[in-house]
Design an enzyme around this catalytic site. Structure first.
Site, PDB file in Angstrom:
ATOM      1  N   MET A 135     -23.938 -17.495 -15.381  1.00  0.00           N
ATOM      2  CA  MET A 135     -23.086 -18.709 -14.793  1.00  0.00           C
ATOM      3  C   MET A 135     -23.640 -19.744 -16.049  1.00  0.00           C
ATOM      4  SD  MET A 135     -23.432 -21.249 -11.806  1.00  0.00           S
ATOM      5  CE  MET A 135     -24.300 -20.300 -10.957  1.00  0.00           C
ATOM      6  N   PRO A 136     -22.525 -20.073 -17.037  1.00  0.00           N
ATOM      7  CA  PRO A 136     -23.008 -21.233 -17.641  1.00  0.00           C
ATOM      8  C   PRO A 136     -22.943 -22.194 -17.417  1.00  0.00           C
ATOM      9  CG  PRO A 136     -21.212 -19.460 -18.810  1.00  0.00           C
ATOM     10  CD  PRO A 136     -21.358 -19.370 -17.364  1.00  0.00           C
ATOM     11  N   ILE A 137     -23.933 -23.185 -17.971  1.00  0.00           N
ATOM     12  CA  ILE A 137     -24.061 -24.339 -17.196  1.00  0.00           C
ATOM     13  C   ILE A 137     -24.100 -25.437 -18.380  1.00  0.00           C
ATOM     14  CG2 ILE A 137     -25.580 -26.169 -16.073  1.00  0.00           C
ATOM     15  CD1 ILE A 137     -26.603 -23.685 -14.346  1.00  0.00           C
TER      16      ILE A 137
END
EC number: 5.3.2.-
Length: 64
Positions: free
Chosen positions: A1-3
């Site tokens: 999950m890119p943050i």
């Protein structure tokens, strides 16, 4: 999950921050080939009194 964490000076209209979140999400989804639903974008607005440039708070800088 890119943050994605973005820090900006306070004072921009909510509509600009909303557009920023949308465009960053689109770009990350396209470049990393991940669904938008997996991307998180956090925008932190920093008070001008808490952001320094060359040792001087932005709040003390003329024209800012």
């Amino acid at each position: 999950m890119p943050i994605v964490n973005i820090q900006i000076l306070e004072g921009r209209p909510a509509s600009k921050v909303k557009a920023l979140i949308s465009r960053v999400t689109d770009t990350v989804a396209e470049e990393l080939e991940v669904p938008k639903e997996r991307i998180r974008v956090l925008v932190t607005e920093v008070p001008k009194t808490h952001w320094g440039i060359a040792g001087v708070p932005v709040s003390d800088t003329p024209g800012r």
